[in-house]
Design a protein around this motif. Structure first.
Motif, short mmCIF file in Angstrom:
data_model
loop_
_atom_site.label_atom_id
_atom_site.label_comp_id
_atom_site.label_asym_id
_atom_site.label_seq_id
_atom_site.Cartn_x
_atom_site.Cartn_y
_atom_site.Cartn_z
N ILE A 260 15.23 0.66 -7.15
CA ILE A 260 15.25 2.08 -6.85
C ILE A 260 13.81 1.85 -5.39
O ILE A 260 13.65 3.21 -4.81
CB ILE A 260 15.32 3.81 -7.20
CG1 ILE A 260 14.24 4.19 -7.76
CG2 ILE A 260 16.81 3.46 -7.02
CD1 ILE A 260 14.01 5.40 -8.21
N THR A 261 12.75 1.61 -5.49
CA THR A 261 12.17 1.01 -4.81
C THR A 261 11.91 0.24 -3.41
O THR A 261 12.40 -0.96 -3.86
CB THR A 261 10.42 1.24 -5.58
OG1 THR A 261 10.90 -0.17 -6.05
CG2 THR A 261 9.83 2.20 -6.36
N GLU A 262 11.28 1.09 -3.13
CA GLU A 262 11.21 -0.12 -0.89
C GLU A 262 9.79 -0.41 -0.24
O GLU A 262 8.87 0.36 -0.53
CB GLU A 262 12.25 0.67 0.36
CG GLU A 262 13.18 0.31 -0.37
CD GLU A 262 14.29 0.15 0.88
OE1 GLU A 262 14.14 0.98 1.75
OE2 GLU A 262 15.68 1.39 0.17
N PRO A 263 9.38 -1.34 -0.70
CA PRO A 263 9.63 -2.48 -1.05
C PRO A 263 9.73 -2.37 -2.24
O PRO A 263 9.47 -1.75 -3.20
CB PRO A 263 8.31 -4.02 -0.38
CG PRO A 263 7.30 -3.00 -0.72
CD PRO A 263 7.80 -1.48 0.17
N SER A 264 10.80 -3.60 -3.16
CA SER A 264 11.17 -3.41 -4.42
C SER A 264 9.69 -3.93 -5.24
O SER A 264 9.22 -4.86 -5.02
CB SER A 264 12.23 -4.72 -4.56
OG SER A 264 12.77 -4.06 -5.99
N LEU A 265 9.08 -3.25 -6.27
CA LEU A 265 8.23 -3.18 -7.29
C LEU A 265 9.33 -4.40 -8.10
O LEU A 265 10.03 -3.90 -9.06
CB LEU A 265 7.89 -1.93 -7.47
CG LEU A 265 6.67 -1.52 -6.62
CD1 LEU A 265 6.65 -0.39 -7.19
CD2 LEU A 265 6.45 -2.13 -5.83
N LEU A 266 8.62 -5.19 -9.06
CA LEU A 266 9.25 -5.55 -9.65
C LEU A 266 8.37 -5.12 -11.12
O LEU A 266 7.32 -4.03 -11.29
CB LEU A 266 8.40 -7.48 -9.61
CG LEU A 266 9.06 -8.22 -8.76
CD1 LEU A 266 7.61 -9.92 -8.65
CD2 LEU A 266 9.75 -8.46 -8.61
N THR B 149 1.25 -1.09 0.09
CA THR B 149 -0.33 -0.07 -0.21
C THR B 149 0.94 0.86 -0.61
O THR B 149 0.35 2.41 -0.38
CB THR B 149 -1.45 -0.09 1.41
OG1 THR B 149 0.32 0.43 2.28
CG2 THR B 149 -2.24 -1.16 0.73
N THR B 150 2.13 0.99 0.13
CA THR B 150 3.11 2.25 0.39
C THR B 150 4.30 2.07 -0.12
O THR B 150 4.94 0.87 -0.27
CB THR B 150 3.06 2.82 1.92
OG1 THR B 150 3.67 2.21 2.95
CG2 THR B 150 1.98 3.68 2.65
N VAL B 151 4.40 2.79 -0.81
CA VAL B 151 6.53 2.77 -1.87
C VAL B 151 7.23 3.69 -1.15
O VAL B 151 6.26 4.73 -1.45
CB VAL B 151 6.05 2.48 -2.69
CG1 VAL B 151 7.50 2.21 -3.62
CG2 VAL B 151 5.47 0.89 -3.26
N ALA B 152 8.50 3.54 -1.07
CA ALA B 152 9.18 4.51 -0.72
C ALA B 152 10.66 4.60 -2.19
O ALA B 152 11.02 3.79 -2.62
CB ALA B 152 10.15 3.81 0.73
#
Length: 98
Positions: A53-59, A18-21
Motif C-alpha cells: 500500500i505504499t507509493e513508491p512501493s517499499l520492498l 525521502t517521502t512515502v504515501a
C-alpha cells in the motif's frame, strides 16, 4: 494521499526515497493478515502490509530496514484508516477535556 517524510531516507540506486504515501488498504491488500494484528501495529503484520500500500512501493527488505520512528509514522497512518469519524470526534473531545 498525504505523504510522510522519512527521517532516514530509503537508499535506492535510482535515488533515495525521502517521502512515502500510504493509500487506504482494500480487502485484497489485507488478505492473509489479521485485522487485530494490524490495529495493534504488530510489526510483522504492518511489515507485510506496507509493501502492498505504499507509493513508491517499499520492498519487504526496505521496510525491515526502516528507522523505527519512520515505521511508527507509517503504521499510525495505516491504523488511521480504520478510525471512524465518530471515534475521531470522541478522541478530540477527550483531548480538549484534559
Amino acid at each position: 494521499m498525504p505523504k510522510t517524510t522519512l527521517i532516514s531516507p530509503v537508499k535506492r540506486a535510482a535515488g533515495d526515497v525521502t517521502t512515502v504515501a500510504v493509500r487506504k488498504p482494500d480487502v485484497g491488500a489485507l488478505r492473509g493478515l489479521k485485522l487485530t494484528d494490524v490495529l495493534q501495529m504488530d510489526v510483522n503484520a504492518i511489515s507485510r502490509l506496507l509493501p502492498r500500500i505504499t507509493e513508491p512501493s517499499l520492498l519487504p527488505d526496505e521496510v525491515a530496514e526502516l528507522d523505527p520512528a519512520d515505521f511508527l509514522s507509517l503504521a499510525a497512518e495505516v491504523v488511521g484508516f480504520f478510525v471512524t469519524a465518530e471515534m475521531k470526534a470522541e478522541a478530540e473531545a477527550e483531548l480538549r477535556l484534559q
